[in-house]
Motif scaffolding. Structure first.
Motif, PDB file in Angstrom:
ATOM      1  N   PHE A  14       0.815  -1.221   0.000  1.00  0.00           N
ATOM      2  CA  PHE A  14       0.000   0.000   0.000  1.00  0.00           C
ATOM      3  C   PHE A  14       0.850   1.274   0.000  1.00  0.00           C
ATOM      4  CE2 PHE A  14      -1.814   3.581   2.282  1.00  0.00           C
ATOM      5  CZ  PHE A  14      -2.871   3.873   1.439  1.00  0.00           C
ATOM      6  N   CYS A  16      -0.153   5.586  -0.275  1.00  0.00           N
ATOM      7  CA  CYS A  16      -1.186   6.610  -0.470  1.00  0.00           C
ATOM      8  C   CYS A  16      -0.905   7.335  -1.781  1.00  0.00           C
ATOM      9  CB  CYS A  16      -1.151   7.592   0.702  1.00  0.00           C
ATOM     10  SG  CYS A  16      -2.171   9.041   0.419  1.00  0.00           S
ATOM     11  N   ILE A  17      -1.940   7.523  -2.605  1.00  0.00           N
ATOM     12  CA  ILE A  17      -1.724   8.186  -3.896  1.00  0.00           C
ATOM     13  C   ILE A  17      -2.029   9.691  -3.807  1.00  0.00           C
ATOM     14  CG2 ILE A  17      -1.835   6.196  -5.425  1.00  0.00           C
ATOM     15  CD1 ILE A  17      -4.829   6.643  -5.734  1.00  0.00           C
ATOM     16  N   CYS A  21      -5.602  10.879  -5.710  1.00  0.00           N
ATOM     17  CA  CYS A  21      -6.685  10.073  -5.144  1.00  0.00           C
ATOM     18  C   CYS A  21      -8.056  10.573  -5.632  1.00  0.00           C
ATOM     19  CB  CYS A  21      -6.634  10.136  -3.619  1.00  0.00           C
ATOM     20  SG  CYS A  21      -7.916   9.122  -2.875  1.00  0.00           S
ATOM     21  N   LEU A  23     -10.936   9.818  -4.369  1.00  0.00           N
ATOM     22  CA  LEU A  23     -11.920   9.902  -3.278  1.00  0.00           C
ATOM     23  C   LEU A  23     -11.167  10.079  -1.970  1.00  0.00           C
ATOM     24  CD1 LEU A  23     -14.655   7.202  -3.892  1.00  0.00           C
ATOM     25  CD2 LEU A  23     -14.999   9.271  -2.587  1.00  0.00           C
ATOM     26  N   THR A  24     -10.536  11.214  -1.818  1.00  0.00           N
ATOM     27  CA  THR A  24      -9.646  11.403  -0.658  1.00  0.00           C
ATOM     28  C   THR A  24     -10.362  11.180   0.680  1.00  0.00           C
ATOM     29  OG1 THR A  24      -8.304  13.004   0.541  1.00  0.00           O
ATOM     30  CG2 THR A  24     -10.018  13.913  -0.854  1.00  0.00           C
ATOM     31  N   CYS A  25      -9.604  10.653   1.624  1.00  0.00           N
ATOM     32  CA  CYS A  25     -10.168  10.419   2.964  1.00  0.00           C
ATOM     33  C   CYS A  25     -10.230  11.719   3.767  1.00  0.00           C
ATOM     34  CB  CYS A  25      -9.336   9.375   3.712  1.00  0.00           C
ATOM     35  SG  CYS A  25      -7.571   9.712   3.683  1.00  0.00           S
ATOM     36  N   PHE A 105      -4.244   5.465   8.719  1.00  0.00           N
ATOM     37  CA  PHE A 105      -5.260   5.121   7.706  1.00  0.00           C
ATOM     38  C   PHE A 105      -4.606   4.792   6.371  1.00  0.00           C
ATOM     39  CE2 PHE A 105      -8.172   5.972   4.267  1.00  0.00           C
ATOM     40  CZ  PHE A 105      -9.304   5.325   4.679  1.00  0.00           C
ATOM     41  N   PRO A 106      -5.051   3.772   5.664  1.00  0.00           N
ATOM     42  CA  PRO A 106      -6.187   2.864   5.885  1.00  0.00           C
ATOM     43  C   PRO A 106      -5.788   1.554   6.572  1.00  0.00           C
ATOM     44  CG  PRO A 106      -5.402   2.572   3.661  1.00  0.00           C
ATOM     45  CD  PRO A 106      -4.471   3.573   4.321  1.00  0.00           C
ATOM     46  N   PRO A 125      -9.550   4.126  -2.040  1.00  0.00           N
ATOM     47  CA  PRO A 125      -9.538   3.620  -3.415  1.00  0.00           C
ATOM     48  C   PRO A 125      -8.227   2.942  -3.818  1.00  0.00           C
ATOM     49  CG  PRO A 125      -9.676   6.042  -3.377  1.00  0.00           C
ATOM     50  CD  PRO A 125      -9.831   5.570  -1.973  1.00  0.00           C
ATOM     51  N   ALA A 126      -7.106   3.371  -3.197  1.00  0.00           N
ATOM     52  CA  ALA A 126      -5.819   2.745  -3.554  1.00  0.00           C
ATOM     53  C   ALA A 126      -5.780   1.279  -3.106  1.00  0.00           C
ATOM     54  CB  ALA A 126      -4.670   3.525  -2.919  1.00  0.00           C
TER      55      ALA A 126
HETATM   56  S1  SF4 Z   1      -8.167   7.630   0.571  1.00  0.00           S
HETATM   57 FE1  SF4 Z   1      -6.258   6.419   0.550  1.00  0.00          FE
HETATM   58  S2  SF4 Z   1      -5.119   7.042  -1.299  1.00  0.00           S
HETATM   59 FE2  SF4 Z   1      -6.758   8.569  -0.906  1.00  0.00          FE
HETATM   60  S3  SF4 Z   1      -5.753  10.189   0.282  1.00  0.00           S
HETATM   61 FE3  SF4 Z   1      -6.650   8.780   1.781  1.00  0.00          FE
HETATM   62  S4  SF4 Z   1      -5.056   7.228   2.239  1.00  0.00           S
HETATM   63 FE4  SF4 Z   1      -4.420   8.344   0.393  1.00  0.00          FE
END
Ligand code: SF4
Length: 393
Positions: A14, A16-17, A21, A23-25, A105-106, A125-126
């Motif tokens: 994993f 983080c993109i 992203c 659908l950012t968290c 997270f995540p 989503p990643a």
């Molecule tokens: S949802 Fe996942 S990929 Fe998107 S910003 Fe948050 S941790 Fe990063």
């Protein structure tokens, strides 16, 4: 001695993109702030680029549903998220400034008596992209479970049951809905007895599973009833989020379709649409298999949990999966019944997982308030999961 830490094969892949992203968290969600971060933030000023300036970072924290969280701005985004979807706090102070939730997270960790388990949540989503690329996933063996015939204690037996359910979900020739229906039936049987390792081996033996498969295939659950019930479940799940103005671009179109369905439908026509949708949806079965196995691995058995809680968690997993499937069906109808895109499948997996990401107490409360009995009978579980039967003409 330090407890063994185990994780599935995709865990370490994993990344983080961030600004890529979809659908950012950092939006439409509760971003928890732990006490230690709260104390540190009292001494830090916000970067100048944050549009609403306050004296200290801690002043952006609010209380919501009994939790200390970052107060989102009027468009439900984290005030520290920049227009190009990067974190202004990280840019100003480095990764160390982040709260535990933002750092972890995540990922999530469950601490059991003799070991710890790490996994990734499908709310990102990643993570879904990782599963799509991998096609299959592998989960680690829990130290001491199921190998030496000496699984003492309830927790070890529950972990053994979980291992067997994951095996069922991994059988590519078995439709996912059948694996779920068989698993729920077996859990209900266990609920009537005193759990023992011998009993678990007997129920998950090839012979018993074959008999169960034959019996379940003979049960008729009319598809139109499944579709109507899943629409109602989806509407119930969405009520509070819509009231708060969250996930509207995902929820509004599908809830409008669900409401139209509640006004009445032609069962024959609806069934035909469902069959056409299934032919599209089937291409994502390997992805759903990964999703479901991960749900079972991460949520079915909780530290210090028991069999009843395991049953409730399987009910909740069924609600989550059927809400994803129903959303995609309704969206597919809404958009003219054409090809079903991966992006839609991924986005609804993420959004519904965020909406149903309750802890055990909240799951119990939701089930208590929404259903006649806390533990469902098998017939209701089969009604929402469906068993693929079409009513005879
Ligand atoms: S949802 Fe996942 S990929 Fe998107 S910003 Fe948050 S941790 Fe990063």
């Amino acid at each position: 001695m330090k407890a063994a830490r185990i994780h599935p094969d995709f865990f370490e892949q994993f990344t983080c993109i961030a600004d890529k992203c979809p659908l950012t968290c950092c939006q439409e969600w509760k971003i928890a702030v732990d006490e230690e971060t709260n104390q540190r933030w009292k001494k830090l000023a916000p970067p100048k680029t944050v549009s609403v300036q306050k004296k200290a970072l801690s002043e952006y924290i609010i209380e919501k549903d009994g939790e200390r969280v970052i107060g989102l701005n009027p468009v439900h985004r984290c005030p520290f998220l920049s227009e190009n979807k990067l974190c202004r706090l990280v840019r100003a102070y480095g990764d160390e400034v982040l709260s535990e939730t933002c750092t972890v997270f995540p990922r999530e960790v469950h601490e059991f008596e003799g070991h710890e388990e790490e996994t990734l949540m499908p709310c990102c989503p990643a993570v879904i992209d990782l599963w799509r690329a991998a096609g299959t996933v592998q989960f680690p063996e829990v130290p001491g479970v199921g190998h030496d015939g000496d699984n003492e204690g309830e927790e070890m037996i529950l972990l053994q049951i979980r291992e067997q359910i994951i095996r069922l979900l991994q059988k590519e020739q078995k439709p996912l809905r059948e694996a779920l229906l068989e698993s729920f039936y077996i859990l209900l049987e266990f609920h009537k007895e005193t759990l023992s390792e011998h009993f678990v081996s007997e129920y998950f033996s090839d012979k018993t599973l074959e008999e169960l498969e034959t019996a379940i295939r003979e049960v008729e659950v009319p598809l139109a009833d499944t579709i109507a019930e899943c629409s109602e479940l989806l509407q119930d799940l969405a009520v509070n989020y819509r009231k708060e103005g969250l996930y509207l671009c995902y929820l509004d179109p599908v809830i409008e379709e669900a409401e139209a369905l509640s006004d009445g439908f032609d069962a024959q026509e609806l069934t035909e649409k469902w069959m056409a949708f299934q032919s599209q949806f089937l291409q994502y079965e390997p992805l759903l298999r990964c999703f479901l196995q991960n749900e079972v691995f991460s949520d079915l058995v909780m530290p210090e949990g028991n069999l009843e809680q395991m049953i409730l968690q399987l009910q909740w997993i069924a609600i989550t999966c059927t809400a994803i499937r129903q959303s995609l069906f309704l969206k597919w109808i809404r958009e003219g019944e054409g090809p079903l895109s991966y992006e839609d499948v991924r986005d609804y997996m993420v959004v519904i997982s965020r909406m149903t990401g309750y802890d055990e107490e909240d799951v119990r409360e939701y089930l208590l308030n929404s259903f006649e009995t806390l533990v469902w009978d098998w017939g209701y579980f089969a009604l929402i999961v469906g068993n693929g039967t079409v009513p005879k003409q």
